[in-house]
Write a protein that holds these residues in place. Sequence first.
Motif, PDB file in Angstrom:
ATOM      1  N   PHE A  47       0.867  -1.177   0.000  1.00 50.58           N
ATOM      2  CA  PHE A  47       0.000   0.000   0.000  1.00 50.58           C
ATOM      3  C   PHE A  47       0.902   1.224   0.000  1.00 50.58           C
ATOM      4  N   VAL A  48       0.859   2.000  -1.084  1.00 51.38           N
ATOM      5  CA  VAL A  48       1.667   3.208  -1.215  1.00 51.38           C
ATOM      6  C   VAL A  48       0.751   4.422  -1.256  1.00 51.38           C
ATOM      7  N   ALA A  49       0.917   5.320  -0.297  1.00 48.77           N
ATOM      8  CA  ALA A  49       0.191   6.587  -0.297  1.00 48.77           C
ATOM      9  C   ALA A  49       0.959   7.588  -1.140  1.00 48.77           C
ATOM     10  N   VAL A  50       0.241   8.383  -1.928  1.00 50.06           N
ATOM     11  CA  VAL A  50       0.867   9.417  -2.752  1.00 50.06           C
ATOM     12  C   VAL A  50       0.346  10.764  -2.272  1.00 50.06           C
ATOM     13  N   ILE A  51       1.261  11.590  -1.764  1.00 49.29           N
ATOM     14  CA  ILE A  51       0.862  12.879  -1.207  1.00 49.29           C
ATOM     15  C   ILE A  51       1.658  13.995  -1.885  1.00 49.29           C
ATOM     16  N   GLY A  52       1.266  15.217  -1.602  1.00 48.87           N
ATOM     17  CA  GLY A  52       1.970  16.370  -2.148  1.00 48.87           C
ATOM     18  C   GLY A  52       1.054  17.579  -2.162  1.00 48.87           C
ATOM     19  N   PRO A  53       1.613  18.770  -2.206  1.00 44.97           N
ATOM     20  CA  PRO A  53       0.798  19.989  -2.281  1.00 44.97           C
ATOM     21  C   PRO A  53      -0.053  19.995  -3.554  1.00 44.97           C
ATOM     22  N   ASN A  54      -1.059  20.850  -3.588  1.00 47.26           N
ATOM     23  CA  ASN A  54      -1.862  21.006  -4.804  1.00 47.26           C
ATOM     24  C   ASN A  54      -0.963  21.359  -5.981  1.00 47.26           C
ATOM     25  N   GLY A  55      -1.209  20.696  -7.114  1.00 47.50           N
ATOM     26  CA  GLY A  55      -0.410  20.950  -8.299  1.00 47.50           C
ATOM     27  C   GLY A  55       0.922  20.225  -8.328  1.00 47.50           C
ATOM     28  N   ALA A  56       1.117  19.279  -7.397  1.00 47.78           N
ATOM     29  CA  ALA A  56       2.409  18.577  -7.305  1.00 47.78           C
ATOM     30  C   ALA A  56       2.597  17.531  -8.388  1.00 47.78           C
ATOM     31  N   GLY A  57       1.498  17.108  -9.038  1.00 39.68           N
ATOM     32  CA  GLY A  57       1.598  16.103 -10.090  1.00 39.68           C
ATOM     33  C   GLY A  57       1.040  14.754  -9.715  1.00 39.68           C
ATOM     34  N   LYS A  58       0.294  14.674  -8.626  1.00 40.97           N
ATOM     35  CA  LYS A  58      -0.215  13.383  -8.132  1.00 40.97           C
ATOM     36  C   LYS A  58      -1.205  12.755  -9.111  1.00 40.97           C
ATOM     37  N   THR A  59      -2.241  13.500  -9.485  1.00 35.92           N
ATOM     38  CA  THR A  59      -3.233  12.958 -10.421  1.00 35.92           C
ATOM     39  C   THR A  59      -2.622  12.773 -11.802  1.00 35.92           C
ATOM     40  N   SER A  60      -1.711  13.663 -12.193  1.00 34.31           N
ATOM     41  CA  SER A  60      -1.034  13.487 -13.482  1.00 34.31           C
ATOM     42  C   SER A  60      -0.238  12.181 -13.500  1.00 34.31           C
ATOM     43  N   LEU A  61       0.396  11.851 -12.382  1.00 36.28           N
ATOM     44  CA  LEU A  61       1.109  10.574 -12.286  1.00 36.28           C
ATOM     45  C   LEU A  61       0.139   9.412 -12.481  1.00 36.28           C
ATOM     46  N   PHE A  62      -1.011   9.467 -11.830  1.00 35.55           N
ATOM     47  CA  PHE A  62      -2.018   8.413 -11.996  1.00 35.55           C
ATOM     48  C   PHE A  62      -2.513   8.360 -13.441  1.00 35.55           C
ATOM     49  N   ASN A  63      -2.672   9.515 -14.060  1.00 36.26           N
ATOM     50  CA  ASN A  63      -3.118   9.536 -15.456  1.00 36.26           C
ATOM     51  C   ASN A  63      -2.085   8.901 -16.386  1.00 36.26           C
ATOM     52  N   LEU A  64      -0.824   9.068 -16.068  1.00 38.29           N
ATOM     53  CA  LEU A  64       0.231   8.413 -16.846  1.00 38.29           C
ATOM     54  C   LEU A  64       0.220   6.906 -16.620  1.00 38.29           C
ATOM     55  N   LEU A  65       0.079   6.504 -15.364  1.00 45.80           N
ATOM     56  CA  LEU A  65       0.075   5.073 -15.053  1.00 45.80           C
ATOM     57  C   LEU A  65      -1.113   4.359 -15.695  1.00 45.80           C
ATOM     58  N   SER A  66      -2.265   5.039 -15.749  1.00 48.73           N
ATOM     59  CA  SER A  66      -3.471   4.404 -16.283  1.00 48.73           C
ATOM     60  C   SER A  66      -3.658   4.633 -17.778  1.00 48.73           C
ATOM     61  N   GLY A  67      -2.769   5.411 -18.415  1.00 45.54           N
ATOM     62  CA  GLY A  67      -2.826   5.585 -19.858  1.00 45.54           C
ATOM     63  C   GLY A  67      -3.681   6.730 -20.340  1.00 45.54           C
ATOM     64  N   LEU A  68      -4.186   7.562 -19.435  1.00 44.73           N
ATOM     65  CA  LEU A  68      -4.999   8.703 -19.857  1.00 44.73           C
ATOM     66  C   LEU A  68      -4.139   9.844 -20.378  1.00 44.73           C
TER      67      LEU A  68
END
Length: 265
Positions: A47-68
């Motif tokens: 279980f890996v938690a992904v944290i960071g300030p707003n605009g840090a790239g968290k959702t963008s990282l998920f979008n890359l991992l999922s192919g979006l």
Amino acid sequence: MSTSATTAPATHPAEGAPVLQVRGLSCAIGGAVIVDDVTFDVAPGEFVAVIGPNGAGKTSLFNLLSGLLPATGGSVTLSGADITGASPSARARRGLGRTFQASSVFAGLSVRENVRLAAQARLGGSMRPWQLVRPGDAAQEIASRSLARVGLAGRGDDLAGALSHGDKRKLELAILLATDPAVVLLDEPMAGVSIEDVAGLTEVIASVHREEGKTVLMVEHHMDVLLGLADRVAVMHHGKLLALDTPERVTGDPAVQQAYLGEAL
């Protein structure tokens, strides 16, 4: 302890052949780098938690991992297969599941039908809600088990749109379970959930991780929730992986605290 944005790559999981390997993953859009040379491994069942300030790239990282989002550099390997150029649906078939910040259920269908459609697709059928359901139907049985798993066994006949926001999140987890993913990406599952529902949803996520043995990466702003669930915490900052280590070490890292404007985590 953890790595900084300007030093060596992130730490690797302590044991187990990685189920997810990310190497130098980058994405630039219109000259702006939104994810910058991210490297890490995730072990099966971690279980890996992904944290960071707003605009840090968290959702963008998920979008890359999922192919979006298409990667402009680096690679993603899932269970030994290079999926860097694969479509989102191809990644899903290989065992990558994803939820989004906004609820994404078929509001006009029943709770059970939402899950049955996912199970039906997993078994090689179509996503047609009008497909005849026979007694003993495998997709129907998977749907029933998945709903029981998240505490919605008694809500199967209700319209999905009538559920509370917290129960819709549970439904999304049931839909994911019905597809039997190897790796689950949860993007802010507590977003919009009432304070009263956070504890129950947290327990469902913890139970899915423990008892189903799913590998989970989760973005969330409820730090108390994350720190109680995570084996390791990944910190994103300005598109880079600032740190990746145990919750205790990450929360005590001065570089991480500085990234959060000097606030203790």
